[in-house]
Design a protein around this motif. Structure first.
Motif, PDB file in Angstrom:
ATOM      1  N   PHE A 139       0.617  14.124   1.069  1.00  0.00           N
ATOM      2  CA  PHE A 139       1.454  13.183   0.548  1.00  0.00           C
ATOM      3  C   PHE A 139       1.397  12.594   2.223  1.00  0.00           C
ATOM      4  O   PHE A 139       1.379  11.385   2.973  1.00  0.00           O
ATOM      5  CB  PHE A 139       2.910  12.732   0.280  1.00  0.00           C
ATOM      6  N   LYS A 140       1.927  13.328   3.354  1.00  0.00           N
ATOM      7  CA  LYS A 140       2.657  13.183   5.204  1.00  0.00           C
ATOM      8  C   LYS A 140       1.423  12.885   5.282  1.00  0.00           C
ATOM      9  O   LYS A 140       1.278  12.060   6.440  1.00  0.00           O
ATOM     10  CB  LYS A 140       3.224  14.598   5.403  1.00  0.00           C
ATOM     11  N   ILE A 141       0.042  13.681   4.843  1.00  0.00           N
ATOM     12  CA  ILE A 141      -0.974  13.248   5.849  1.00  0.00           C
ATOM     13  C   ILE A 141      -1.436  11.533   5.639  1.00  0.00           C
ATOM     14  O   ILE A 141      -1.349  10.595   6.273  1.00  0.00           O
ATOM     15  CB  ILE A 141      -2.180  14.330   5.621  1.00  0.00           C
ATOM     16  N   ASN A 142      -1.609  11.786   4.425  1.00  0.00           N
ATOM     17  CA  ASN A 142      -1.669   9.892   4.237  1.00  0.00           C
ATOM     18  C   ASN A 142      -0.973   9.289   4.322  1.00  0.00           C
ATOM     19  O   ASN A 142      -1.086   7.628   5.370  1.00  0.00           O
ATOM     20  CB  ASN A 142      -2.005  10.365   2.742  1.00  0.00           C
ATOM     21  N   MET A 143       0.313   8.811   4.836  1.00  0.00           N
ATOM     22  CA  MET A 143       1.007   8.697   4.841  1.00  0.00           C
ATOM     23  C   MET A 143       1.363   8.326   5.865  1.00  0.00           C
ATOM     24  O   MET A 143       1.773   6.773   6.643  1.00  0.00           O
ATOM     25  CB  MET A 143       2.737   8.697   4.573  1.00  0.00           C
ATOM     26  N   THR A 144       1.487   9.552   6.740  1.00  0.00           N
ATOM     27  CA  THR A 144       0.923   9.379   8.493  1.00  0.00           C
ATOM     28  C   THR A 144      -0.107   8.328   8.932  1.00  0.00           C
ATOM     29  O   THR A 144       0.038   7.661   9.687  1.00  0.00           O
ATOM     30  CB  THR A 144       1.235  10.849   9.173  1.00  0.00           C
ATOM     31  N   ASP A 145      -1.237   8.886   8.184  1.00  0.00           N
ATOM     32  CA  ASP A 145      -2.681   7.967   8.731  1.00  0.00           C
ATOM     33  C   ASP A 145      -2.023   6.634   8.487  1.00  0.00           C
ATOM     34  O   ASP A 145      -2.704   5.565   9.258  1.00  0.00           O
ATOM     35  CB  ASP A 145      -3.979   8.593   8.170  1.00  0.00           C
ATOM     36  N   MET A 146      -1.841   6.181   7.560  1.00  0.00           N
ATOM     37  CA  MET A 146      -1.331   4.657   6.441  1.00  0.00           C
ATOM     38  C   MET A 146      -0.346   4.274   7.397  1.00  0.00           C
ATOM     39  O   MET A 146      -0.594   2.499   8.235  1.00  0.00           O
ATOM     40  CB  MET A 146      -0.413   4.759   5.243  1.00  0.00           C
ATOM     41  N   ALA A 164       4.280   5.417  -5.311  1.00  0.00           N
ATOM     42  CA  ALA A 164       3.788   5.547  -7.063  1.00  0.00           C
ATOM     43  C   ALA A 164       2.914   7.026  -7.233  1.00  0.00           C
ATOM     44  O   ALA A 164       3.520   7.354  -8.735  1.00  0.00           O
ATOM     45  CB  ALA A 164       3.469   3.910  -7.773  1.00  0.00           C
ATOM     46  N   LEU A 165       1.729   6.946  -5.949  1.00  0.00           N
ATOM     47  CA  LEU A 165       1.000   8.039  -6.955  1.00  0.00           C
ATOM     48  C   LEU A 165       1.793   9.067  -6.769  1.00  0.00           C
ATOM     49  O   LEU A 165       1.282  10.047  -7.261  1.00  0.00           O
ATOM     50  CB  LEU A 165      -0.156   8.376  -6.109  1.00  0.00           C
ATOM     51  N   TYR A 166       2.165   9.000  -5.281  1.00  0.00           N
ATOM     52  CA  TYR A 166       2.503  10.464  -5.765  1.00  0.00           C
ATOM     53  C   TYR A 166       3.931  10.985  -6.893  1.00  0.00           C
ATOM     54  O   TYR A 166       3.696  11.912  -7.428  1.00  0.00           O
ATOM     55  CB  TYR A 166       4.183  10.744  -4.263  1.00  0.00           C
ATOM     56  N   LYS A 194       1.248  -0.899   0.328  1.00  0.00           N
ATOM     57  CA  LYS A 194      -0.226  -0.171  -0.068  1.00  0.00           C
ATOM     58  C   LYS A 194       0.849   0.768  -0.158  1.00  0.00           C
ATOM     59  O   LYS A 194       0.547   2.453  -0.661  1.00  0.00           O
ATOM     60  CB  LYS A 194      -1.209   0.013   1.070  1.00  0.00           C
ATOM     61  N   ARG A 195       2.360   1.301   0.967  1.00  0.00           N
ATOM     62  CA  ARG A 195       3.013   2.541   0.746  1.00  0.00           C
ATOM     63  C   ARG A 195       3.515   3.086  -0.551  1.00  0.00           C
ATOM     64  O   ARG A 195       3.205   3.574  -1.211  1.00  0.00           O
ATOM     65  CB  ARG A 195       4.028   2.188   1.674  1.00  0.00           C
ATOM     66  N   ASN A 196       4.384   1.600  -1.443  1.00  0.00           N
ATOM     67  CA  ASN A 196       4.316   1.505  -2.323  1.00  0.00           C
ATOM     68  C   ASN A 196       4.021   2.205  -3.816  1.00  0.00           C
ATOM     69  O   ASN A 196       4.008   2.837  -4.159  1.00  0.00           O
ATOM     70  CB  ASN A 196       5.145   0.686  -3.027  1.00  0.00           C
ATOM     71  N   GLU A 197       1.942   1.593  -3.565  1.00  0.00           N
ATOM     72  CA  GLU A 197       1.363   1.994  -4.268  1.00  0.00           C
ATOM     73  C   GLU A 197       1.182   3.780  -3.744  1.00  0.00           C
ATOM     74  O   GLU A 197       0.618   4.218  -4.756  1.00  0.00           O
ATOM     75  CB  GLU A 197      -0.125   1.501  -3.870  1.00  0.00           C
ATOM     76  N   ASN A 233       9.973   1.835  16.342  1.00  0.00           N
ATOM     77  CA  ASN A 233      10.537   3.498  15.892  1.00  0.00           C
ATOM     78  C   ASN A 233      11.346   2.855  14.817  1.00  0.00           C
ATOM     79  O   ASN A 233      11.502   3.859  14.068  1.00  0.00           O
ATOM     80  CB  ASN A 233      11.494   2.685  16.505  1.00  0.00           C
ATOM     81  N   ARG A 234      11.122   2.400  14.263  1.00  0.00           N
ATOM     82  CA  ARG A 234      11.655   2.118  12.455  1.00  0.00           C
ATOM     83  C   ARG A 234      10.964   2.589  11.955  1.00  0.00           C
ATOM     84  O   ARG A 234      11.542   3.563  10.601  1.00  0.00           O
ATOM     85  CB  ARG A 234      11.803   0.667  12.314  1.00  0.00           C
ATOM     86  N   PHE A 235       9.400   2.360  12.062  1.00  0.00           N
ATOM     87  CA  PHE A 235       7.972   2.901  11.410  1.00  0.00           C
ATOM     88  C   PHE A 235       8.758   4.660  11.684  1.00  0.00           C
ATOM     89  O   PHE A 235       8.554   5.381  10.433  1.00  0.00           O
ATOM     90  CB  PHE A 235       6.940   2.619  11.380  1.00  0.00           C
ATOM     91  N   SER A 236       8.622   4.825  12.195  1.00  0.00           N
ATOM     92  CA  SER A 236       8.590   6.618  12.663  1.00  0.00           C
ATOM     93  C   SER A 236      10.093   6.840  12.424  1.00  0.00           C
ATOM     94  O   SER A 236       9.801   8.248  10.886  1.00  0.00           O
ATOM     95  CB  SER A 236       8.823   6.798  14.024  1.00  0.00           C
ATOM     96  N   ASP A 237      10.885   6.435  12.126  1.00  0.00           N
ATOM     97  CA  ASP A 237      12.235   7.151  11.542  1.00  0.00           C
ATOM     98  C   ASP A 237      11.994   7.249  10.457  1.00  0.00           C
ATOM     99  O   ASP A 237      12.410   7.881   9.567  1.00  0.00           O
ATOM    100  CB  ASP A 237      13.047   6.490  11.797  1.00  0.00           C
ATOM    101  N   TRP A 238      11.247   6.114   9.408  1.00  0.00           N
ATOM    102  CA  TRP A 238      11.079   6.317   8.476  1.00  0.00           C
ATOM    103  C   TRP A 238      10.302   7.201   7.817  1.00  0.00           C
ATOM    104  O   TRP A 238      10.559   7.734   6.674  1.00  0.00           O
ATOM    105  CB  TRP A 238      10.829   4.872   7.359  1.00  0.00           C
ATOM    106  N   LEU A 239       9.423   7.272   8.301  1.00  0.00           N
ATOM    107  CA  LEU A 239       8.212   8.456   8.117  1.00  0.00           C
ATOM    108  C   LEU A 239       8.617   9.556   8.233  1.00  0.00           C
ATOM    109  O   LEU A 239       8.855  10.494   6.911  1.00  0.00           O
ATOM    110  CB  LEU A 239       6.756   8.708   9.237  1.00  0.00           C
ATOM    111  N   LYS A 240       9.422   9.945   9.610  1.00  0.00           N
ATOM    112  CA  LYS A 240       9.971  11.251   9.186  1.00  0.00           C
ATOM    113  C   LYS A 240      10.984  12.102   8.449  1.00  0.00           C
ATOM    114  O   LYS A 240      11.368  12.624   7.755  1.00  0.00           O
ATOM    115  CB  LYS A 240      10.878  11.865  10.418  1.00  0.00           C
ATOM    116  N   GLU A 241      11.841  11.170   7.257  1.00  0.00           N
ATOM    117  CA  GLU A 241      12.564  10.688   6.951  1.00  0.00           C
ATOM    118  C   GLU A 241      12.628  11.034   5.862  1.00  0.00           C
ATOM    119  O   GLU A 241      13.149  11.708   4.796  1.00  0.00           O
ATOM    120  CB  GLU A 241      14.015   9.767   7.129  1.00  0.00           C
ATOM    121  N   ASN A 242      11.428   9.921   5.036  1.00  0.00           N
ATOM    122  CA  ASN A 242      10.204  10.012   4.012  1.00  0.00           C
ATOM    123  C   ASN A 242      10.131  12.020   3.905  1.00  0.00           C
ATOM    124  O   ASN A 242      10.516  12.363   3.175  1.00  0.00           O
ATOM    125  CB  ASN A 242       9.586   9.344   4.055  1.00  0.00           C
TER     126      ASN A 242
END
Length: 551
Positions: free
Chosen positions: A401-408, A308-310, A302-305, A490-499
């Motif tokens: 994108f940030k809102i969508n990905m954070t919600d996801m 891709a849309l972004y 889902k995140r990859n999709e 922690n890894r998800f939080s770090d990934w989201l912030k870095e991304n």
């Protein structure tokens, strides 16, 4: 290309490759006539060179070749090189000639994965090695070296694109049967010592070594199957790591708990009942882990999709802006050509005009100046405006994108926390079940006046020791479950912030770069305008092409 001159004996002192040598050779071996003039005019960009020969220069050490990153063909023959080194940056190299040197070891070549031709004729090499990654190797010349054994033949069998091999004047090639051995064990080879291998000779060689070849092929098949399985495992593990659920697709986490809990493992084996409880716990615990793993993989997709849309939206916005900007720039260049031609014609006419006629021409020319000024200013404003619009659109897109990905991510983490809670509940249930089973075991033994086995005395000789042991075991298990949960979060939080931070940084960089490109384009227009030969009687002091629009 042109052959370099051979230096005199007096100049043959051992040396290293320097930047000045590379520049000199680039000029000497570069294109001639008009192409050569342009080559020099462009400042001899070494990284764009495709081929260079560094021969007869008594080079001892290889150095500075990182400057020639675009090289496709490199010749370093007829020197005194003792070691292959400093070639890692030449990733586009397809042909390398190191013949007539003093090299003893084949090394530092594995990074040259595009290499097709490797020439090492007349060196001091004793072992063929260090080229495992050269899967595209087609021609290999290792003649006139010091190779004695035949092991290199089965080694070279692995290079499926190898078509030509030269091993002449090596001790190994002087032994009877060597040629047949090469023909039989390197079936992909077409040329040996630069002569085509007769099919009859190949078949005869294969018949001589048929039994050994059959065994070898069988082992190769097994090895290929193992490699395939290992590659499949690595690909799957890579996907699980990217999904942050690695080692949750089996009982790894369960095994990790008991690997750190020898006492708990011992208690699980006290009776058949405890063993049965342990097995059921392992199955249920692993099933829950697998559930989390499957969910992690689904969320990864889902995140990859979403990514891709972004990216599609960003690319579409940039492409549309580039197309519109290109039209504006083309219009400026086309109109500029006409205006400059009119100005030149007017200037020439002015040289011969007098009185009112000269005044009319001067006035008309001033109009051309103003027309060009208006053309440039309008185009610059349009380009800057389009960049501003795109920049704001992409900033908004990044925020969405940030809102969508954070919600996801948060949605997945909520479910993951619930699953980890189920793992903790399963651990609590197991601990209680084992405790009850061992108490029953103890009561039976006490009722029958049977002592507890020596290895269990300190663990469960009485209810208190049992409670202490199980409590310690329980704490170990819960800590391992907690650590795995926190690692995931922690890894998800770090990934989201870095991304998200990277997206913002990329957009800022893109926008600034485009603004600089726009400014540079109009600076060039100003410079071309300044180069026009305009007589002093033209008053152009109020014409300014240097006004800079800002975002």
């Amino acid at each position: 290309m042109y052959q370099t001159s051979v230096p005199s004996e007096a100049a043959l002192e051992p040396s290293v490759i320097t930047q000045s040598i590379l520049v000199s050779l680039a000029i000497d071996q570069g294109p001639k006539k008009e192409a050569g003039r342009l080559f020099l005019q462009d400042g001899i960009e070494l990284e764009k060179l495709k081929e260079i020969r560094i021969e007869f220069l008594n080079i001892l050490n290889i150095d500075h070749l990182w400057m020639l990153k675009g090289l496709v063909k490199l010749t370093l023959s007829h020197n005194v090189i003792e070691r292959i080194e400093n070639l890692d940056e030449l990733v586009h190299l397809r042909e390398l000639d190191l013949s007539f040197n003093r090299i003893k070891v084949m090394e530092n070549l594995n990074n040259l994965e595009q290499l097709e031709i490797l020439l090492l004729f007349r060196n001091k090499i004793a072992v063929v090695q260090g080229i495992d990654n050269l899967s595209k190797l087609t021609i290999l010349n290792i003649g006139k070296n010091k190779i004695t054994d035949w092991e290199h033949v089965t080694y070279l069998r692995n290079f499926k694109f190898l078509r030509s091999l030269n091993v002449c004047d090596n001790p190994c090639a002087e032994i009877d049967g060597y040629t047949d051995y090469v023909f039989a064990f390197i079936p992909q080879l077409l040329y040996y010592q630069y002569r085509m291998i007769p099919e009859s000779a190949r078949q005869s060689a294969i018949e001589k070594h048929y039994r050994v070849i059959s065994n070898l092929e069988e082992n190769e098949t097994k090895k290929q199957a193992e490699v395939s399985l290992r590659r499949e495992f690595e690909e799957k593990l890579g996907l699980l790591i990217a999904s942050y659920v690695e080692h949750l697709d089996g009982d790894d986490l369960f095994q990790q708990m008991f690997a750190s809990d020898e006492n708990g493992k011992t208690l699980s084996m006290v009776t058949e009942e405890t063993q049965d409880i342990f097995e059921k716990y392992r199955e249920s615990f692993s099933a829950i882990c697998n559930e989390l793993c499957e969910l992690g993989l689904q969320e990864h997709n889902k995140r990859n999709e979403e990514m891709a849309l972004y990216e599609a939206a960003v690319n579409e916005g940039e492409e549309n802006m580039q197309n519109e900007s290109r039209k504006i720039v083309d219009e400026v260049l086309e109109r500029k050509t006409v205006i400059f031609a009119n100005i030149k014609d007017a200037v020439e006419a002015l040289m011969e005009a007098e009185g009112d006629t000269a005044d009319k021409i001067a006035k008309k020319t001033k109009q051309f100046f103003n027309e060009f000024n208006d053309l440039v200013q309008n185009a610059r404003n349009q380009l800057m405006s389009k960049e501003l619009i795109l920049h704001n659109q992409l900033k908004d897109l990044n925020e969405v994108f940030k809102i969508n990905m954070t919600d996801m991510v948060n949605s997945f983490l909520d479910i993951a926390r619930a699953i980890f809670s189920r793992l903790r509940n399963a651990e609590v249930e197991y601990n209680h079940s084992v405790n009850a089973a061992i108490l029953r075991y103890l009561s039976i033994r006490i009722g029958n006046n049977v002592s507890v086995p020596a290895h269990l005395i300190n663990l469960c000789d009485d209810k208190k020791s049992l409670t202490t042991t199980l409590s310690a075991s329980h704490d170990i298990h819960l800590q391992i479950i907690y650590n795995r949960e926190q690692r995931l979060i922690n890894r998800f939080s770090d990934w989201l912030k870095e991304n998200v931070d990277q997206l913002i940084a990329n957009e800022t960089k893109r926008s600034r770069k485009h603004i600089l490109e726009i400014s540079h384009f109009f600076e060039m227009q100003q410079e071309e305008f300044n180069l026009l030969s305009i007589p002093q009687q033209f008053d152009i002091t109020d014409i300014d092409l240097n006004e800079v629009a800002t975002l």
